[in-house]
Design an enzyme around this catalytic site. Structure first.
Site, PDB file in Angstrom:
ATOM      1  N   SER A 115       0.841  -1.208   0.000  1.00 31.48           N
ATOM      2  CA  SER A 115       0.000   0.000   0.000  1.00 31.48           C
ATOM      3  C   SER A 115       0.869   1.249   0.000  1.00 31.48           C
ATOM      4  O   SER A 115       2.061   1.178  -0.325  1.00 31.48           O
ATOM      5  CB  SER A 115      -0.946  -0.017   1.204  1.00 31.48           C
ATOM      6  OG  SER A 115      -1.910   0.992   1.064  1.00 31.48           O
ATOM      7  N   ASN A 116       0.309   2.386   0.373  1.00 28.53           N
ATOM      8  CA  ASN A 116       1.083   3.624   0.449  1.00 28.53           C
ATOM      9  C   ASN A 116       0.555   4.486   1.596  1.00 28.53           C
ATOM     10  O   ASN A 116      -0.381   4.093   2.291  1.00 28.53           O
ATOM     11  CB  ASN A 116       1.024   4.368  -0.893  1.00 28.53           C
ATOM     12  CG  ASN A 116      -0.416   4.637  -1.300  1.00 28.53           C
ATOM     13  OD1 ASN A 116      -1.152   5.313  -0.596  1.00 28.53           O
ATOM     14  ND2 ASN A 116      -0.836   4.071  -2.433  1.00 28.53           N
TER      15      ASN A 116
END
Ligand code: C5P
Length: 401
Positions: A210-211
């Site tokens: 993810s981020n």
């Protein structure tokens, strides 16, 4: 046209020297056609008399929970239902602190807590009090509750010092309220799709890629559109936020693929799409059914394959009446890269935020953006709270709708 014509305004006054301006402020609101009910704190009455205020507003000024001589009960709940807006001007550090923490020890705070209408707050205090981290944290809290802060001006203060803390001038406050009502119905009958937050790309049952996206910008845009009357479809990746306005339908998704499917499903029925999500560019080629085991000393290889580009696929199905806007987060050659994406994805405009600007981008409550449109116009905005950035972006979108 008078935007305040017939509007019911609760004007809260607290114990600051700027309370002397409240007389002019209530007069200015009435001149614009508003009906003004004043609620004043006990300290407020030390600075301006209720007689002055009731003479100007032609209504009894409310300060206590009941009138001492005949026991008439003042219902803060009824005032909360009656009002079209509440304005607290001047708002002292003490009142802001009580509002932030729900300390309901006077009529003004109970009215605030019962308020159904939008609340505007115009702080007034000495520069050091305003700059103090506790005041700033409380103001941020009020913002997070959806209250609108009318920033104090910089200038000469009653303490004889100079700095930021002067209550904004009454005529400017009135203008803020008028602008609010002008914009309120801007997007009536419009439907807007917004993507927000990160995506999770599963590796195995316990891991994902993810981020750092918090979703704050996308949620602020959704609230801004809804507050102007639009129906909003908010397609959101996993975030810690919850949309407040009932005109927002939140569609929760996890992966880029799910977001892509939902965006394609909803986009055709909308007038505009704002693609704010930080979609993971890649996902694992294979999802492991069971938790992957580590092999001591061995490197681990993960094969990634590209995710669909949601913006580009909506750009392909976009109809002439639809507007599509995207975001670009760049670390170098911001304008050129953003312009390239704008063209590639068939967007009408793109909002560039640069990671090199302090206070901009992921996780922050503030952002600094540049809008670039398909006619190569470039508009720079200063660093602002994300709510105000959302206002700027939607103001810009209004040029098209
Ligand atoms: O290509 P890049 O990721 O920098 O483009 C950013 C813009 O494209 C944003 O508006 C983002 O929401 C959108 N985007 C998307 N789907 C992707 C990647 C980006 O919608 N897979």
């Amino acid at each position: 046209m008078y935007m305040l014509q017939g509007k019911k305004v609760v004007l809260g006054i607290t114990g600051s020297i700027a309370a002397y301006k409240a007389a002019y402020l209530s007069r200015a609101l009435i001149k614009k056609g508003a009906e003004v009910q004043i609620v004043i704190t006990p300290a407020g009455k030390e600075f301006i008399t209720p007689v002055t205020l009731s003479a100007l507003t032609q209504k009894p000024v409310i300060s206590e929970f009941f009138t001492a001589n005949d026991g008439t009960w003042h219902s803060h709940v009824d005032i909360g239902l009656w009002a079209d807006l509440m304005l607290i001007a001047p708002a002292t550090a003490a009142t802001i602190g009580k509002m932030a923490h729900g300390i309901a020890d006077n009529m003004l705070i109970t009215t605030y807590l019962s308020m159904k209408a939008p609340v505007f707050v115009a702080p007034a205090m000495d520069l050091d009090m305003f700059a103090h981290p506790s005041t700033q944290e409380n103001i941020d809290k009020l913002r997070s509750y959806g209250n609108i802060i009318i920033e104090p001006a910089t200038g000469y203060l009653a303490s004889a010092l100079e700095g930021k803390g002067r209550m904004e001038e009454p005529d400017n406050i009135v203008k803020v309220l008028e602008d609010y009502f002008k914009k309120k119905n801007d997007l009536n009958q419009k439907k807007i799709l917004i993507t927000a937050g990160p995506t999770y790309e599963k590796i195995d049952p316990v891991r994902y890629i993810s981020n750092y996206s918090s979703g704050k910008m996308g949620y602020a845009l959704a609230e801004e559109c809804a507050s102007r009357g639009a129906e909003v479809i908010l397609i959101s990746g996993p975030v810690q936020l919850k949309a407040k306005n009932p005109k927002i339908t939140t569609v929760q998704v996890e992966s880029a693929e799910e977001m892509h499917r939902k965006a394609k499903e909803y986009f055709p029925e909308t007038d505009a799409g704002i693609l704010c999500a930080a979609v993971a560019d890649f996902k694992p080629a294979h999802y492991a059914e069971h938790k992957m085991k580590r092999q001591p000393g061995e490197p681990m290889e993960l094969v990634l394959i590209p995710n669909p580009d949601i913006a580009a696929s909506l750009g392909e199905i976009k109809k002439p009446h639809q507007i599509l806007a995207g975001f670009a987060l760049e670390t170098e050659n911001g304008i050129q890269n953003a312009e390239r994406k704008l063209k590639k994805k068939n967007l009408d405009f793109i909002v560039l935020n640069s990671l090199s600007d302090e206070g901009a981008g992921f996780q922050n409550n503030t952002n600094k953006v540049t809008i670039i449109d398909s006619g190569s116009n470039v508009i720079d905005y200063p660093l602002k709270p994300k709510k105000e950035v959302a206002e700027d972006i939607i103001d810009y979108l209004m040029n098209y709708l």
